[in-house]
Design a protein around this motif. Structure first.
Motif, PDB file in Angstrom:
ATOM      1  N   MET B   1      20.918  -7.944 -12.507  1.00 19.96           N
ATOM      2  CA  MET B   1      22.057  -8.710 -12.438  1.00 19.96           C
ATOM      3  C   MET B   1      22.401  -9.786 -13.630  1.00 19.96           C
ATOM      4  SD  MET B   1      23.400  -9.715  -8.645  1.00 19.96           S
ATOM      5  CE  MET B   1      23.226  -8.551  -7.705  1.00 19.96           C
ATOM      6  N   GLU B   2      23.421  -9.706 -14.364  1.00 20.97           N
ATOM      7  CA  GLU B   2      23.414 -10.770 -15.319  1.00 20.97           C
ATOM      8  C   GLU B   2      24.312 -12.026 -14.704  1.00 20.97           C
ATOM      9  OE1 GLU B   2      25.903 -11.308 -19.427  1.00 20.97           O
ATOM     10  OE2 GLU B   2      25.508  -9.444 -18.732  1.00 20.97           O
ATOM     11  N   THR B   3      23.532 -13.264 -14.790  1.00 21.62           N
ATOM     12  CA  THR B   3      24.192 -14.148 -14.134  1.00 21.62           C
ATOM     13  C   THR B   3      24.246 -15.231 -15.075  1.00 21.62           C
ATOM     14  OG1 THR B   3      22.246 -14.817 -13.164  1.00 21.62           O
ATOM     15  CG2 THR B   3      23.776 -13.599 -11.777  1.00 21.62           C
ATOM     16  N   ASP B   4      25.395 -16.341 -14.803  1.00 21.08           N
ATOM     17  CA  ASP B   4      25.539 -17.681 -15.732  1.00 21.08           C
ATOM     18  C   ASP B   4      24.567 -18.237 -14.835  1.00 21.08           C
ATOM     19  OD1 ASP B   4      26.224 -20.001 -16.465  1.00 21.08           O
ATOM     20  OD2 ASP B   4      28.361 -19.634 -16.209  1.00 21.08           O
ATOM     21  N   GLN B   5      23.244 -18.593 -15.433  1.00 17.92           N
ATOM     22  CA  GLN B   5      22.183 -19.357 -14.870  1.00 17.92           C
ATOM     23  C   GLN B   5      22.694 -20.654 -14.290  1.00 17.92           C
ATOM     24  OE1 GLN B   5      19.404 -17.873 -14.139  1.00 17.92           O
ATOM     25  NE2 GLN B   5      19.787 -15.902 -15.317  1.00 17.92           N
ATOM     26  N   THR B   6      23.416 -21.468 -14.991  1.00 12.95           N
ATOM     27  CA  THR B   6      23.665 -22.809 -14.693  1.00 12.95           C
ATOM     28  C   THR B   6      24.509 -22.623 -13.291  1.00 12.95           C
ATOM     29  OG1 THR B   6      25.650 -22.744 -16.014  1.00 12.95           O
ATOM     30  CG2 THR B   6      23.880 -23.782 -16.878  1.00 12.95           C
ATOM     31  N   GLN B   7      25.200 -21.724 -12.924  1.00  9.39           N
ATOM     32  CA  GLN B   7      26.152 -21.835 -11.763  1.00  9.39           C
ATOM     33  C   GLN B   7      26.024 -20.481 -10.956  1.00  9.39           C
ATOM     34  OE1 GLN B   7      29.996 -23.090 -12.716  1.00  9.39           O
ATOM     35  NE2 GLN B   7      29.204 -24.029 -14.477  1.00  9.39           N
ATOM     36  N   ASN B   8      24.882 -19.732 -11.334  1.00 14.63           N
ATOM     37  CA  ASN B   8      24.762 -18.406 -10.426  1.00 14.63           C
ATOM     38  C   ASN B   8      25.968 -17.716 -10.111  1.00 14.63           C
ATOM     39  OD1 ASN B   8      22.727 -16.964  -9.136  1.00 14.63           O
ATOM     40  ND2 ASN B   8      23.503 -17.758  -7.068  1.00 14.63           N
ATOM     41  N   ARG B   9      26.679 -17.284 -11.132  1.00  9.46           N
ATOM     42  CA  ARG B   9      27.993 -16.589 -11.157  1.00  9.46           C
ATOM     43  C   ARG B   9      27.714 -15.387 -11.827  1.00  9.46           C
ATOM     44  NH1 ARG B   9      32.830 -20.185 -12.713  1.00  9.46           N
ATOM     45  NH2 ARG B   9      32.090 -19.853 -14.789  1.00  9.46           N
ATOM     46  N   LEU B  10      28.601 -14.256 -11.584  1.00 11.95           N
ATOM     47  CA  LEU B  10      28.692 -12.642 -11.985  1.00 11.95           C
ATOM     48  C   LEU B  10      29.888 -12.599 -12.719  1.00 11.95           C
ATOM     49  CD1 LEU B  10      27.746 -10.895  -8.716  1.00 11.95           C
ATOM     50  CD2 LEU B  10      26.120 -11.972 -10.126  1.00 11.95           C
TER      51      LEU B  10
END
Lengths: 181, 574
Positions: B1-10
């Motif tokens: 799952m590629e996530t926006d690490q800072t905010q845990n978003r998809l």
């Protein structure tokens, strides 16, 4: 149901979504109906728009149109009215040369006679506004033509019904109750 | 799952796939392209949850999704790219709208910043699908993806089902948002199902009890609301005969005591004739298509009419009604069964037998049991029913093959007949059969098609090959566009304009795709060949050379009433 072609006003309340007008227009197109007047505006209820459309057709067809409009997901409710069932008005704006109307000497009488008023005046032109039916705004246009009307536009027609009718907010409240069940 | 690490978003693409999983989707029919690259990229990570069927043309994807939806009674899902990918699904969207088939189509779209600029592969798919979809929506932000998907499934599958198109811009696919899914079960502007009121039901029951010759005409609404048993109970208690529309077929078992056959232009004699003799017509989950009614000015004028439909706009649209009930078919039928008196109407029912006898002798027997001459299409259909013991899902293309398959297939299970009814889309058959087989691999799926229709979507044999879809294809080959040819013969002075068709060697085509095939030229070979067709689970194509100039009979000629029926090219009923 008779086959007389009458003037009907379709009024519908819709969600404020992109493309709703296209959905409405498609249904009129499918039934080969011309919109002789159209008005689309925000309602006092948040997110709800109201559209009024005047068209000439027979009752069977207008019923079909209204049912198919109401079937659309984004349309909350749709109604149709004949002229006797409504109080309706439109707004017309007339731009006329100021020097001509001052020179005429009787503009005050004309405006009074038509319940029209001046809403802006400057050296070059004067803007007159009138609220009324299409026939009435047309009559004033004819009257003012001799001064040379520089610009003229009338709005789409808006109406309220003469009948007792459930207000839209009440209907939406009922719908919200269904949701909470 | 590629996530926006800072905010845990998809990404929006991943949110869409997650949302499909939340909706219970397990199969997607699609074709990749430029504006769905991000979506297809993420799809690789979902191969354990979402089976992607790569079609050979986008039209195949939507017809396959329709076949899938009709078998499963849940929305079929389609992925296509923008522009040509999206415009290629238009026919299927219109078809699904016409036949109330739940499908959710996701079309790629150029980035929202490029909308309206005539960008490469940009087409206004919202504008294009507005008049032919139940709902459409352009997703322009990743934040809106889950909301739009939830609404799409709710709208596609509830009330009178239909197609929904989600136009998914590239930036909404690649943008990030938080993923939180909640299924949709309420939209304030959308009332999928009204409730019948007690007074209407009482009035209907009173009308039924007072009627001596009631007749039920039902359609696909029975299948969609799961009203099969409710309908049988109702018919038995009231002792009421019933006829089915094309799309209502298989809702009742073919041998059911009160089932009198198919309505419409090529329907059975009795239900058509009796429509104009009954004193009460009870229409359930059907919309009085003009192929069923003929001119409405002569349709059931002698009868009182009750129309039960979930779609309020259908009631009174074509046939004036004495009582309209806007509600779900199953609920209404269950309530009515409780309210009506148990009745004996054997004399009325017996009168159907007499008409049926005429059809049996004059039309059906010569069609199914000819002793000489070329193979009749009806024989082939009948043989499939025999060999499969009425257990197959029958899929048809459009034309004579469709009418013959509808007339002579027998069913003992619901959801067993899939056909393009309202739109009459040639080329529907093969992809729809593929979708049906994928939806239910446990049942035999038999496609009947003509030599015309099969060539409109023949490229989907590639799917049969790649995905190992065990469909059985019966090409009723007469080297004509048979239905049009029939009209030319009967109503256009035998002026055969553009209907003679030179065909390829279908066995070579089958071989190119690695699919077994067999050609039947004579009656003696037919039974063995149909047995071999169903002998195993593999796909197989049977090419049957049928009579070149066969006409489908009976026929209510265009413009004629339901009781003005031709039983041969020269003879009228009665």
């Amino acid at each position: 149901m008779d086959n007389t072609v009458r003037r009907y006003t379709v009024v519908l309340h819709s969600e404020n979504q992109i493309g709703v007008l296209n959905q409405v227009a498609n249904i009129f197109t499918r039934h080969s109906l011309n919109m002789s007047s159209m008005s689309a505006n925000a309602s006092p209820l948040e997110g709800i728009h109201t559209i009024s459309i005047v068209t000439y057709t027979v009752e069977k067809k207008i019923i079909e149109v209204v049912q198919q409009l109401e079937k659309k997901v984004d349309i909350v409710r749709a109604f149709y009215y004949s002229d006797e069932q409504t109080v309706y008005r439109e707004l017309a704006l007339y731009k006329v040369p100021t020097d001509k109307i001052i020179g005429s000497g009787n503009i005050e009488d004309i405006l009074q006679g038509y319940y029209a008023k001046i809403i802006e005046i400057n050296r070059d032109f004067t803007v007159i506004s009138k609220v009324g039916t299409t026939e009435e705004t047309q009559q004033l246009y004819n009257e003012l033509s001799r001064f040379g009307v520089m610009q003229f536009q009338r709005s789409g027609q808006i109406m309220v019904s003469r009948e007792k009718q459930e207000p839209l907010y009440k209907y939406l409240e009922e719908r919200e109750k269904v949701k909470s069940k | 799952m590629e996530t926006d690490q800072t905010q845990n978003r998809l990404t929006g693409a991943e949110i869409l796939l997650q949302s499909l999983v939340e909706e219970g989707v397990d199969t997607v029919f699609g074709y990749p392209g430029g504006q769905v690259m991000a979506l297809y990229d993420k799809l690789l990570n979902y191969s354990d949850k979402l089976r992607h069927i790569l079609v050979r043309h986008e039209q195949g994807a939507i017809h396959a999704a329709q076949g899938y939806a009709r078998v499963k009674n849940t929305p079929g899902v389609v992925f296509v790219t923008s522009g040509p990918g999206a415009t290629n699904i238009i026919t299927g969207v219109a078809d699904a709208m016409s036949d109330s088939t739940p499908v959710v189509v996701i079309t790629g779209q150029v980035p929202s910043s490029s909308l309206g600029t005539d960008a490469f592969q940009e087409a206004d798919i919202i504008g294009l699908t507005t008049p032919i979809s139940k709902w459409n929506y352009q997703i322009r932000r990743a934040e809106d993806v889950a909301w739009a998907v939830a609404r799409a499934f709710y709208i596609a599958g509830t009330g009178r089902p239909g197609p929904v198109v989600l136009d998914f811009t590239k930036d909404a696919q690649t943008g990030f948002a938080e993923f939180k899914y909640s299924k949709c079960d309420f939209i304030r502007s959308y009332v999928p199902e009204a409730e019948a009121c007690e007074a209407e039901l009482d009035e209907a029951a009173r009308m039924i009890d007072q009627s001596s010759r009631p007749f039920v005409v039902f359609g696909q609404g029975i299948l969609m609301s799961g009203a099969e048993q409710a309908l049988m109970d109702f018919l038995k208690k009231g002792d009421i005969p019933a006829g089915s529309t094309l799309l209502g077929l298989s809702a009742l078992p073919s041998g059911f005591s009160h089932f009198e056959g198919m309505l419409g232009m090529h329907g059975n004699l009795a239900p058509n004739v009796k429509t104009n003799e009954c004193d009460l017509l009870i229409a359930v989950g059907m919309r009085f298509d003009n192929r069923v009614t003929g001119p409405v000015s002569t349709y059931a004028r002698q009868a009182k009419v009750i129309h039960i439909d979930i779609d309020a706009s259908e009631i009174g649209k074509l046939v004036p009604v004495d009582l309209g009930i806007n509600a779900d078919a199953r609920k209404v039928l269950e309530a009515l069964t409780a309210k009506i008196s148990r009745a004996d109407r054997h004399e009325w029912r017996e009168s159907f037998r007499q008409v049926r006898k005429v059809e049996d002798e004059r039309v059906i027997r010569p069609e199914l049991e000819p002793e000489t001459g070329d193979i009749r299409m009806g024989e082939v259909v009948d043989m499939v029913s025999q060999v499969t013991e009425n257990k197959a899902i029958v899929v048809t293309d459009v034309g004579q093959n469709q009418m013959v398959a509808a007339r002579y297939s027998r069913f003992n299970q619901t959801r067993s007949f899939i056909s393009s009814g309202g739109l009459g889309t040639m080329g529907f058959g093969l992809p729809a059969a593929i979708g049906a087989k994928i939806a239910d691999p446990s049942r035999p799926v038999c496609l009947f098609c003509g030599d015309g229709g099969i060539q409109m979507t023949i490229e989907e044999l590639g799917v049969v090959m790649q995905e190992n879809v065990g469909v059985k294809v019966v090409i009723l080959n007469n080297n004509w566009l048979g239905n049009v040819r029939q009209w030319q013969e009967m109503f256009f002075d035998r002026r055969y304009s553009a209907t003679r068709m030179m065909n390829p060697d279908y066995t070579l085509i089958a071989r190119a795709y690695g699919i077994d095939s067999e050609v039947v030229d004579s009656r003696e070979e037919l039974r063995g060949a149909v047995h071999r067709l169903f002998a195993d689970e593999r796909a197989r194509i049977l090419i049957v050379h049928v009579a070149e100039q066969e006409n489908v009979m009976p026929m209510i000629p265009p413009g004629k009433s339901v009781n003005e029926i031709m039983i041969s090219e020269t003879q009228w009923y009665k």
